[in-house]
Design a protein around this motif. Structure first.
Motif, PDB file in Angstrom:
ATOM      1  N   PRO A 337      38.637 -64.279  68.998  1.00  0.00           N
ATOM      2  CA  PRO A 337      39.177 -63.156  68.222  1.00  0.00           C
ATOM      3  C   PRO A 337      38.249 -61.946  68.277  1.00  0.00           C
ATOM      4  CG  PRO A 337      38.441 -64.927  66.768  1.00  0.00           C
ATOM      5  CD  PRO A 337      38.372 -65.452  68.161  1.00  0.00           C
ATOM      6  N   PRO A 338      38.798 -60.740  68.339  1.00  0.00           N
ATOM      7  CA  PRO A 338      37.952 -59.543  68.367  1.00  0.00           C
ATOM      8  C   PRO A 338      37.213 -59.371  67.044  1.00  0.00           C
ATOM      9  CG  PRO A 338      40.260 -58.927  68.128  1.00  0.00           C
ATOM     10  CD  PRO A 338      40.229 -60.412  68.346  1.00  0.00           C
ATOM     11  N   ARG A 339      36.113 -58.634  67.094  1.00  0.00           N
ATOM     12  CA  ARG A 339      35.371 -58.343  65.864  1.00  0.00           C
ATOM     13  C   ARG A 339      35.154 -56.833  65.785  1.00  0.00           C
ATOM     14  NH1 ARG A 339      32.232 -61.752  62.737  1.00  0.00           N
ATOM     15  NH2 ARG A 339      31.926 -63.243  64.421  1.00  0.00           N
ATOM     16  N   PRO A 340      36.163 -56.098  65.350  1.00  0.00           N
ATOM     17  CA  PRO A 340      35.997 -54.642  65.228  1.00  0.00           C
ATOM     18  C   PRO A 340      35.083 -54.311  64.056  1.00  0.00           C
ATOM     19  CG  PRO A 340      38.104 -55.306  64.317  1.00  0.00           C
ATOM     20  CD  PRO A 340      37.470 -56.551  64.889  1.00  0.00           C
ATOM     21  N   VAL A 342      33.999 -52.788  60.521  1.00  0.00           N
ATOM     22  CA  VAL A 342      34.772 -52.682  59.269  1.00  0.00           C
ATOM     23  C   VAL A 342      33.976 -51.922  58.224  1.00  0.00           C
ATOM     24  CG1 VAL A 342      36.092 -54.809  59.591  1.00  0.00           C
ATOM     25  CG2 VAL A 342      33.841 -54.919  58.509  1.00  0.00           C
ATOM     26  N   LEU A 542      43.139 -60.642  50.328  1.00  0.00           N
ATOM     27  CA  LEU A 542      42.714 -60.390  51.718  1.00  0.00           C
ATOM     28  C   LEU A 542      43.146 -58.997  52.166  1.00  0.00           C
ATOM     29  CD1 LEU A 542      43.613 -63.847  53.287  1.00  0.00           C
ATOM     30  CD2 LEU A 542      41.405 -63.084  52.436  1.00  0.00           C
ATOM     31  N   ILE A 549      35.439 -61.520  51.688  1.00  0.00           N
ATOM     32  CA  ILE A 549      36.513 -62.434  51.251  1.00  0.00           C
ATOM     33  C   ILE A 549      37.152 -63.080  52.477  1.00  0.00           C
ATOM     34  CG2 ILE A 549      38.626 -62.684  49.885  1.00  0.00           C
ATOM     35  CD1 ILE A 549      38.003 -60.047  48.545  1.00  0.00           C
ATOM     36  N   SER A 550      37.258 -64.407  52.455  1.00  0.00           N
ATOM     37  CA  SER A 550      37.939 -65.091  53.561  1.00  0.00           C
ATOM     38  C   SER A 550      38.710 -66.286  53.006  1.00  0.00           C
ATOM     39  CB  SER A 550      36.935 -65.528  54.621  1.00  0.00           C
ATOM     40  OG  SER A 550      35.976 -66.390  54.046  1.00  0.00           O
ATOM     41  N   GLN A 551      39.381 -67.004  53.900  1.00  0.00           N
ATOM     42  CA  GLN A 551      40.147 -68.172  53.466  1.00  0.00           C
ATOM     43  C   GLN A 551      39.406 -69.437  53.843  1.00  0.00           C
ATOM     44  OE1 GLN A 551      44.541 -67.793  54.342  1.00  0.00           O
ATOM     45  NE2 GLN A 551      43.669 -66.360  55.806  1.00  0.00           N
ATOM     46  N   GLN A 567      27.350 -61.783  50.958  1.00  0.00           N
ATOM     47  CA  GLN A 567      27.858 -60.462  51.337  1.00  0.00           C
ATOM     48  C   GLN A 567      28.332 -59.639  50.140  1.00  0.00           C
ATOM     49  OE1 GLN A 567      30.097 -59.587  54.955  1.00  0.00           O
ATOM     50  NE2 GLN A 567      30.394 -61.774  55.206  1.00  0.00           N
TER      51      GLN A 567
ATOM     52  N   ILE B 100      30.751 -66.192  60.696  1.00  0.00           N
ATOM     53  CA  ILE B 100      31.222 -65.057  59.897  1.00  0.00           C
ATOM     54  C   ILE B 100      32.604 -64.682  60.420  1.00  0.00           C
ATOM     55  CG2 ILE B 100      30.770 -62.666  59.238  1.00  0.00           C
ATOM     56  CD1 ILE B 100      27.762 -63.221  59.747  1.00  0.00           C
ATOM     57  N   ASP B 101      33.600 -64.769  59.543  1.00  0.00           N
ATOM     58  CA  ASP B 101      34.972 -64.467  59.981  1.00  0.00           C
ATOM     59  C   ASP B 101      35.135 -62.984  60.302  1.00  0.00           C
ATOM     60  OD1 ASP B 101      35.681 -67.064  59.642  1.00  0.00           O
ATOM     61  OD2 ASP B 101      36.869 -66.765  57.825  1.00  0.00           O
ATOM     62  N   PRO B 102      35.634 -62.638  61.493  1.00  0.00           N
ATOM     63  CA  PRO B 102      35.962 -61.230  61.741  1.00  0.00           C
ATOM     64  C   PRO B 102      37.276 -60.870  61.021  1.00  0.00           C
ATOM     65  CG  PRO B 102      36.398 -62.552  63.705  1.00  0.00           C
ATOM     66  CD  PRO B 102      35.866 -63.486  62.662  1.00  0.00           C
ATOM     67  N   MET B 103      37.508 -59.567  60.834  1.00  0.00           N
ATOM     68  CA  MET B 103      38.670 -59.129  60.035  1.00  0.00           C
ATOM     69  C   MET B 103      40.005 -59.698  60.529  1.00  0.00           C
ATOM     70  SD  MET B 103      39.394 -57.741  57.201  1.00  0.00           S
ATOM     71  CE  MET B 103      37.793 -57.139  56.692  1.00  0.00           C
ATOM     72  N   VAL B 105      40.609 -62.531  61.682  1.00  0.00           N
ATOM     73  CA  VAL B 105      40.691 -63.911  61.188  1.00  0.00           C
ATOM     74  C   VAL B 105      40.936 -63.904  59.680  1.00  0.00           C
ATOM     75  CG1 VAL B 105      39.374 -66.041  60.828  1.00  0.00           C
ATOM     76  CG2 VAL B 105      39.262 -64.865  63.038  1.00  0.00           C
ATOM     77  N   ILE B 106      40.212 -63.035  58.966  1.00  0.00           N
ATOM     78  CA  ILE B 106      40.410 -62.916  57.516  1.00  0.00           C
ATOM     79  C   ILE B 106      41.868 -62.595  57.217  1.00  0.00           C
ATOM     80  CG2 ILE B 106      39.870 -61.461  55.509  1.00  0.00           C
ATOM     81  CD1 ILE B 106      37.001 -61.238  56.567  1.00  0.00           C
ATOM     82  N   TYR B 112      39.670 -68.499  64.057  1.00  0.00           N
ATOM     83  CA  TYR B 112      38.276 -68.731  64.437  1.00  0.00           C
ATOM     84  C   TYR B 112      38.243 -70.080  65.140  1.00  0.00           C
ATOM     85  CZ  TYR B 112      33.181 -68.400  63.992  1.00  0.00           C
ATOM     86  OH  TYR B 112      31.836 -68.284  64.247  1.00  0.00           O
TER      87      TYR B 112
END
Lengths: 586, 190
Positions: A337-340, A342, A542, A549-551, A567, B100-103, B105-106, B112
């Motif tokens: 998955p990309p990580r732009p 934030v 979310l 915040i995550s799941q 965080q 660390i979850d990227p957006m 994924v959140i 992930y």
């Protein structure tokens, strides 16, 4: 002599110090910012953050008139803002030497376009040097000042992300303390009206010819240009960081003409070099300026044919283009998955955006950290062009679409960007009887470029106290009657205040005021927690778009939201998103 | 191309810049030419970040391309996988186990991947990993994650132990020297 591992930008600052520079004025912009930050550490030089690049450039011109060696720095798009003084400073020339560093961003690591600043040098007929590492960044800075005075012209120093933000070893030496040059009133030289400018233009064309001769001769003696003859089957002409890539890729299996002056370009040296090699390549990121010059000289070279006009180059792509080689690589067997980037946890911009998210507004955006709010889940931006455009473009949008649109549209602009060029757009709105609602996101710092003080936060570049612009009084003085201040962490109050201003059929300025969460002076509340017994996994929190915040899938197989205590800064923006009251301190 | 190529990757804000600065200093002190290429600006805000450290007799390019890194030092598991194509054949991945979850994924728009570090090993790559946060906390500060990873890398690269400690002492603030020395040792002796 002492050796140091310096960023290209730090090396330029050292060059300023050693060249005896007295006055520095810049506006921050990645990748140029650290030049002026590093320069401000030397007490022998006056340095300042200016409100924008045009002001910075003009301060440097003024200091040059006054007989001092002067300097300004900016990113590539900043030079567009400073283009007006640049083009005429070219006609006037200098008294004390003047250099402007401009940092391009091939690959757009932190920019909205990929323009090539060499175009400005050509159009303004201003000479430009381009270093290839930190040592050259220091040396060329000093050479540029000498040449500026010798040829009576401001000089441009072109950097790029890989020069500005790469560290390499540098030999440093002492500062040359220079006396101020005498100031003599000279209207023919320093006042540009048509009669004077016609004469000055003749001088500029002659100067350009003289500099082209210099590029063919003295530039080689000084090591600004270099010819390296190894294997003559392949010849490569390159400048700046692309020389490094080519040299790495081809080693001594090719010969090189490395150009340190990129405007004006040498003529004879290129023709000579071309005659020594069998196949000639021109390798240059972005525009095909050297290649076009070769065509004009009747020199056949391979350039754009195999090298793209987009993004950054590197040694492998050059080896691949010339030799057809490829490196073996490995990869994992799944999608990554990309990580732009934030908005940070605890960022005040998030509060403002979240408060307005469900109002279905047209959002005229601007340049800064808050541009990150354009992305999901906040998705709070419709347009973003350049510094300051949010305000003036909103006025255009509302003028085109009328009152109903104006009641459903806002501009968002940061404190530093507003001072840079948002204020003029706001005056346009008032003067021309607009009714737009402009929101200044005042976080007390210039954020995205890494925390620089600005005219609104009451601190100079050195952190000393100074007069701060009073934004409320400024807005009132230009004729805005409706000025309100909100705290973006107070979601309900912020939403209600903006709704009231949107309804008003006159211009409004909303100041969303809370300092950047990353400032050391800011204290934070304890991290929040999500009560797993209350959380039903609805995912509403979310949509706040907070990286904390995550799941998480719990042991009973249920998916619920969790907050990362490492965080979370306890800003509380997410609390309102939970209808079940699951988010709190317990 | 001889010399050493090190890729340092992570999530913006994790402290990758200090690690690269220290690495650069260690190589310079041992008499090598060095180039370090950093990322500043927008990507520092929680995005995927990369720093290149290159050392050798003479270094021209400041960047490392795919298939060129001897070692990848990663501050986050997913980033180890993202940058894996930059590893040279026979290279080593040194990774923190942190996730660390990227957006995306959140937001539930992407997944992930499970067992990321295992997948890297399955691709035939040597992976050395540790929970660097735990070790850093054990050393006395959660902020010392970068020094733990540096210790792990020093061992893999066969760097001189004393050179590393001297570089740390000369670079970090005086009051954090003890914690950072402990953190380095925990990584080095893993």
């Amino acid at each position: 002599m002492e050796k140091k591992l310096l960023l290209g930008n730090e090396a330029v600052a050292r060059g300023l110090y050693e060249a005896g520079v007295k006055v520095i004025s810049s506006y921050p912009g990645t990748p140029s910012t650290e030049i002026t930050e590093a320069a401000s550490k030397y007490d022998e030089m006056y340095s300042e953050w200016a409100p924008n690049e045009k002001v910075a450039f003009e301060v440097a011109i003024g200091a040059s008139f006054g007989g001092a060696r002067s300097f300004c720095a900016m990113k590539h798009v900043g030079l567009n803002v400073a283009a007006d003084p640049l083009y005429t400073a070219s006609y006037i020339g200098v008294n004390g030497g003047m250099v402007c560093a401009v940092a391009d961003d091939p690959g757009m690591h932190s920019s909205q376009n990929e323009q090539d600043s060499r175009r400005h040098a050509i159009a303004a007929k201003v000479p430009m040097l381009e270093p290839a590492d930190s040592q050259e960044a220091l040396d060329f800075t000093k050479i540029a000042f000498d040449l500026s005075e010798q040829f009576d012209t401001p000089f441009l120093l072109r950097l790029s992300t890989r020069i500005s933000h790469s560290r390499s070893l540098v030999n440093i030496s002492e500062r040359a303390e220079l006396p101020l040059k005498e100031y003599k009133k000279d209207v023919m030289k320093n006042v540009m009206m048509p009669a004077m400018a016609k004469k000055a233009h003749v001088k500029v064309e002659a100067r350009n010819e003289a500099l082209a001769d210099w590029a063919d001769t003295a530039a080689f003696e000084l090591g600004v240009n270099k010819e390296e003859i190894f294997n003559t089957e392949i010849g490569i002409i390159a400048a700046g960081t692309t020389y490094n890539y080519a040299r790495e890729a081809m080693g001594e299996n090719a010969s090189y003409l490395k150009l340190g002056i990129v405007n004006p370009l040498p003529k004879k040296a290129i023709i000579d070099f071309a005659s020594k090699v069998k196949t000639l390549y021109v390798i240059e990121e972005l525009d095909d300026i050297i290649e076009t010059h070769c065509i004009k000289l009747g020199v056949k070279a391979i350039g754009r044919e195999v090298f793209p006009p987009l993004g950054e180059y590197n040694q492998s792509m050059i080896a691949s283009a010339i030799l057809g080689t490829r490196k073996e690589t490995v990869a994992v067997d799944c999608e990554i998955p990309p990580r732009p980037p934030v908005l940070c946890a605890g960022c005040p911009h998030r509060g403002l955006y979240y408060a307005l998210k469900n109002l279905n507004l047209y959002v005229s955006g601007d340049i800064g950290c808050y541009t990150l709010g354009a992305q999901a889940p906040l998705a709070m931006m419709d347009t973003c062009v350049c510094m300051g455009a949010s305000v003036s473009a909103l006025h255009g949008y509302n003028t085109a679409r009328g009152t109903d649109a104006a009641k459903k549209s806002i501009a968002v602009i940061g404190d530093s960007t507003f001072i840079h060029s948002g204020i003029t757009g706001l005056i346009d709105i008032v003067y021309n009887k607009g009714m737009s609602t402009v929101i200044v996101l005042d976080n007390s710092i210039t954020g995205m470029t890494g925390h620089q003080n600005n005219p609104l936060n009451g601190k100079t570049i050195k952190g000393d106290p100074t007069t701060a612009v009073n934004l409320e009084a400024l807005a009132k003085s230009i004729g805005i009657n409706r000025v309100v201040v909100v705290d973006p962490f107070d979601i309900k109050a912020t939403r209600e205040a903006v709704k009231a201003e949107l309804e008003a059929e006159e211009p409004s300025l909303v100041i969303s005021r809370r300092p950047c969460a990353l400032l050391k002076s800011v204290t934070h509340a304890p991290a929040l927690k999500i009560d797993a017994d209350k959380c039903v996994g609805c995912k509403m929190c979310l949509k706040v778009g907070c990286p904390a915040i995550s799941q998480k899938i719990f042991e009973n197989g249920k998916t619920k939201a969790v907050i990362d205590p490492n965080q979370c800064l306890g800003c509380g923006v997410c609390i309102e998103s939970c209808r079940l009251g699951a988010i709190g301190n317990n | 191309m001889n010399g050493i190529n090190i890729l340092i990757v992570g999530v913006g804000g994790q402290g990758t810049l200090l690690a690269s600065k220290l690495m650069g200093k260690i190589f310079i002190d041992s008499g090598m030419d060095v180039k370090v290429s950093e990322v500043h600006g927008m990507s520092q805000r929680g995005g995927s970040v990369v720093t290149y450290v290159r050392a050798g007799e003479k270094v021209f390019s400041p960047v490392i391309d795919m298939g060129e890194a001897d070692v990848i030092i990663s501050f986050e598991a997913l980033e180890s996988a993202r940058w894996l194509p930059y590893l040279k054949k026979g290279g080593t991945v040194i990774s923190n186990t942190a996730q660390i979850d990227p957006m995306p994924v959140i937001m539930g728009n992407a997944v992930y991947p499970e067992n990321v570090l295992g997948r890297i090993a399955d691709a035939g790559v040597k992976v050395i990993y540790a929970n660097a946060l735990d070790l850093a906390t054990q050393a006395g500060s959660a902020k010392a994650v970068n020094i733990v990873l540096l210790g792990m890398a020093a061992k893999v690269l066969g760097l001189n132990y004393d050179d590393c400690l001297n570089a740390i002492r000369a670079t970090v603030p005086a009051k954090t020297i003890e914690v950072n020395e402990k953190a380095f040792n925990l990584g080095y002796n893993l």
